[in-house]
Design an enzyme around this catalytic site. Sequence first.
Site, PDB file in Angstrom:
ATOM      1  N   ASN A  11      33.939  49.456  49.525  1.00 36.18           N
ATOM      2  CA  ASN A  11      33.150  49.315  48.269  1.00 36.18           C
ATOM      3  C   ASN A  11      31.689  49.340  48.691  1.00 36.18           C
ATOM      4  O   ASN A  11      31.166  48.361  49.241  1.00 36.18           O
ATOM      5  CB  ASN A  11      33.555  47.986  47.655  1.00 36.18           C
ATOM      6  CG  ASN A  11      32.962  47.718  46.284  1.00 36.18           C
ATOM      7  OD1 ASN A  11      32.868  46.541  45.931  1.00 36.18           O
ATOM      8  ND2 ASN A  11      32.550  48.712  45.526  1.00 36.18           N
ATOM      9  N   ASN A  62      25.542  48.219  38.868  1.00 38.08           N
ATOM     10  CA  ASN A  62      26.602  49.211  39.005  1.00 38.08           C
ATOM     11  C   ASN A  62      26.016  50.622  39.018  1.00 38.08           C
ATOM     12  O   ASN A  62      24.845  50.828  38.680  1.00 38.08           O
ATOM     13  CB  ASN A  62      27.572  49.076  37.815  1.00 38.08           C
ATOM     14  CG  ASN A  62      28.394  47.805  37.859  1.00 38.08           C
ATOM     15  OD1 ASN A  62      29.075  47.514  38.847  1.00 38.08           O
ATOM     16  ND2 ASN A  62      28.315  47.015  36.801  1.00 38.08           N
ATOM     17  N   CYS A  71      29.103  40.236  42.937  1.00 37.29           N
ATOM     18  CA  CYS A  71      29.837  41.285  43.647  1.00 37.29           C
ATOM     19  C   CYS A  71      30.362  40.669  44.945  1.00 37.29           C
ATOM     20  O   CYS A  71      29.569  40.271  45.813  1.00 37.29           O
ATOM     21  CB  CYS A  71      28.915  42.458  43.952  1.00 37.29           C
ATOM     22  SG  CYS A  71      29.730  43.793  44.864  1.00 37.29           S
ATOM     23  N   ASN A 162      31.919  37.328  36.560  1.00 35.37           N
ATOM     24  CA  ASN A 162      32.046  38.632  35.907  1.00 35.37           C
ATOM     25  C   ASN A 162      33.496  38.767  35.451  1.00 35.37           C
ATOM     26  O   ASN A 162      34.380  38.090  35.943  1.00 35.37           O
ATOM     27  CB  ASN A 162      31.606  39.766  36.854  1.00 35.37           C
ATOM     28  CG  ASN A 162      32.457  39.849  38.116  1.00 35.37           C
ATOM     29  OD1 ASN A 162      33.139  38.892  38.493  1.00 35.37           O
ATOM     30  ND2 ASN A 162      32.435  41.000  38.768  1.00 35.37           N
ATOM     31  N   HIS A 164      37.375  40.048  34.425  1.00 29.84           N
ATOM     32  CA  HIS A 164      38.459  40.808  35.075  1.00 29.84           C
ATOM     33  C   HIS A 164      39.728  40.756  34.236  1.00 29.84           C
ATOM     34  O   HIS A 164      40.087  39.703  33.699  1.00 29.84           O
ATOM     35  CB  HIS A 164      38.753  40.228  36.465  1.00 29.84           C
ATOM     36  CG  HIS A 164      37.581  40.291  37.373  1.00 29.84           C
ATOM     37  ND1 HIS A 164      37.241  41.423  38.080  1.00 29.84           N
ATOM     38  CD2 HIS A 164      36.611  39.383  37.650  1.00 29.84           C
ATOM     39  CE1 HIS A 164      36.144  41.199  38.776  1.00 29.84           C
ATOM     40  NE2 HIS A 164      35.730  39.972  38.529  1.00 29.84           N
ATOM     41  N   ASN A 195      36.234  44.618  34.182  1.00 31.14           N
ATOM     42  CA  ASN A 195      36.795  45.257  35.384  1.00 31.14           C
ATOM     43  C   ASN A 195      38.321  45.182  35.278  1.00 31.14           C
ATOM     44  O   ASN A 195      38.856  44.138  34.860  1.00 31.14           O
ATOM     45  CB  ASN A 195      36.325  44.507  36.643  1.00 31.14           C
ATOM     46  CG  ASN A 195      34.806  44.507  36.771  1.00 31.14           C
ATOM     47  OD1 ASN A 195      34.209  45.515  37.103  1.00 31.14           O
ATOM     48  ND2 ASN A 195      34.182  43.364  36.473  1.00 31.14           N
ATOM     49  N   GLU A 213      36.468  49.748  38.094  1.00 30.50           N
ATOM     50  CA  GLU A 213      35.378  48.796  37.901  1.00 30.50           C
ATOM     51  C   GLU A 213      34.542  49.120  36.673  1.00 30.50           C
ATOM     52  O   GLU A 213      34.234  50.285  36.403  1.00 30.50           O
ATOM     53  CB  GLU A 213      34.449  48.769  39.123  1.00 30.50           C
ATOM     54  CG  GLU A 213      34.977  47.925  40.249  1.00 30.50           C
ATOM     55  CD  GLU A 213      33.910  47.512  41.245  1.00 30.50           C
ATOM     56  OE1 GLU A 213      32.741  47.357  40.832  1.00 30.50           O
ATOM     57  OE2 GLU A 213      34.245  47.377  42.425  1.00 30.50           O
ATOM     58  N   ARG A 214      34.151  48.054  35.974  1.00 30.07           N
ATOM     59  CA  ARG A 214      33.134  48.176  34.902  1.00 30.07           C
ATOM     60  C   ARG A 214      31.896  48.809  35.518  1.00 30.07           C
ATOM     61  O   ARG A 214      31.380  48.332  36.514  1.00 30.07           O
ATOM     62  CB  ARG A 214      32.809  46.789  34.366  1.00 30.07           C
ATOM     63  CG  ARG A 214      31.702  46.752  33.360  1.00 30.07           C
ATOM     64  CD  ARG A 214      31.458  45.363  32.803  1.00 30.07           C
ATOM     65  NE  ARG A 214      30.951  44.417  33.796  1.00 30.07           N
ATOM     66  CZ  ARG A 214      30.496  43.186  33.485  1.00 30.07           C
ATOM     67  NH1 ARG A 214      30.531  42.759  32.236  1.00 30.07           N
ATOM     68  NH2 ARG A 214      30.040  42.373  34.423  1.00 30.07           N
ATOM     69  N   CYS A 222      37.469  45.654  45.387  1.00 31.13           N
ATOM     70  CA  CYS A 222      36.688  44.820  44.462  1.00 31.13           C
ATOM     71  C   CYS A 222      36.951  43.359  44.835  1.00 31.13           C
ATOM     72  O   CYS A 222      38.086  42.872  44.687  1.00 31.13           O
ATOM     73  CB  CYS A 222      37.107  45.090  43.021  1.00 31.13           C
ATOM     74  SG  CYS A 222      36.183  44.137  41.798  1.00 31.13           S
ATOM     75  N   GLY A 223      35.916  42.682  45.330  1.00 28.46           N
ATOM     76  CA  GLY A 223      36.093  41.324  45.841  1.00 28.46           C
ATOM     77  C   GLY A 223      36.297  40.293  44.747  1.00 28.46           C
ATOM     78  O   GLY A 223      37.220  39.469  44.815  1.00 28.46           O
ATOM     79  N   GLY A 225      37.349  40.993  41.933  1.00 27.98           N
ATOM     80  CA  GLY A 225      38.627  41.386  41.338  1.00 27.98           C
ATOM     81  C   GLY A 225      39.802  40.821  42.107  1.00 27.98           C
ATOM     82  O   GLY A 225      40.765  40.314  41.527  1.00 27.98           O
TER      83      GLY A 225
END
Length: 278
Positions: A11, A62, A71, A162, A164, A195, A213-214, A222-223, A225
Site C-alpha cells: 500500500n 487518498n 492510514c 475511518n 470500514h 472502505n 479503498e474509499r 489496508c491497515g 481495514g
Amino acid sequence: MKFTKMHGAGNDYVYVNGFVEQPEDPEGLARRVSDRHFGIGSDGLILILPSERADLRMRIFNADGSEAQMCGNGVRCVAKYAWDHGLVRRQELTVETGAGILTLQLFPGADERIERVRVNMGTPRLTRAELPMTGAADHRAVDVELAVNGEVFRATCVSMGNPHCVIYVDDVERFPVADVGPLIEHHAWFPERINVHFVQVLSATEVRQRTWERGAGETLACGTGAAAVCVAGVLTGRGDRSLLVHLPGGELRLEWAADGDVYMTGPATEVFSGEWRG
Ligand SMILES: N[C@H](CCC[C@H](N)C(=O)O)C(=O)O
C-alpha cells in the site's frame, strides 16, 4: 519538492517531509502525484508534520484527493521515515492523526533501519453514528443484510477513525472486487463513503483479505481495514482476537487486546526518493 516513496505491505504512498516542504494544495497534489502514468504513482499522499501534542503529525490524502482520518500502513512508514531520517531517535513514539494520538513501537533491523512497526490503533467505534452510517444512531451494524446489484451480502461495519465495511465471501481471489467495491463505497448507507473489505476465513486465526479503498480503489493492503476485519471476526464469531491477515501485498498481524485497543504489526519499506517538478 522532495518526496520519498514508501509502502506498507504494498500500500504505497508519496511521503513529504512537512518539516522542510509546505505544499499549498495537498488535495490537488495528491491527485497529481498518485497518477500512475502522469505522476509518481501511488495510493495517495502522506504529509509528515510537526505536532504540539505528539512527536509527529500525519495527514493522509487518498489518490482522489480526499483526506482520511487515518492510514495504518501509512503510519508505520511515517515512523520508519522519522527514525531513518533522524527526526526521532526513540523506539517508541506518538503520532497525531485524525483518529487520535497513536503510540507506535519501532523495531530496527540489522542495518539499524526500521523494518517492522507495532501500532496501537486505538479502540474500534461500533455505533452507526460513529461510523457514520444511516439507521438507529446507537445501534451497531453486525452481519446486517446489504443488497447491492440484486445480490444480498452480510455486512459488519467498524470505524477505526475511518469507516470500514467487512463482507465475508467464500473465494476472495475470484470475487469481483472492482465491480462490487465501488457500489458499496458509494452506497446510500454511508454519507462519508466507506472502505470495503472482502474476507475469506481460512481459520479462526487466519483470513485472506482484499480491499476496495474509499478514494483509492483496490489497494494491495489496508491497515485500518485489517484492524476492522479483526474486530468484525470477533463480533461475528468467525475469528479469534489475534489474527494473521493475508493481503495481496503482504501480511499484517492484528490483535484486539483485552484493554479494548487494536494492535497492528507489519512492515514498512522505503523504495526511493526524488524531486517532484509537477
Ligand atoms: N482509504 C482510506 C485511507 C487509507 C487507509 C489505508 N490505506 C490503511 O492502510 O489504513 C480512507 O479513506 O479511509
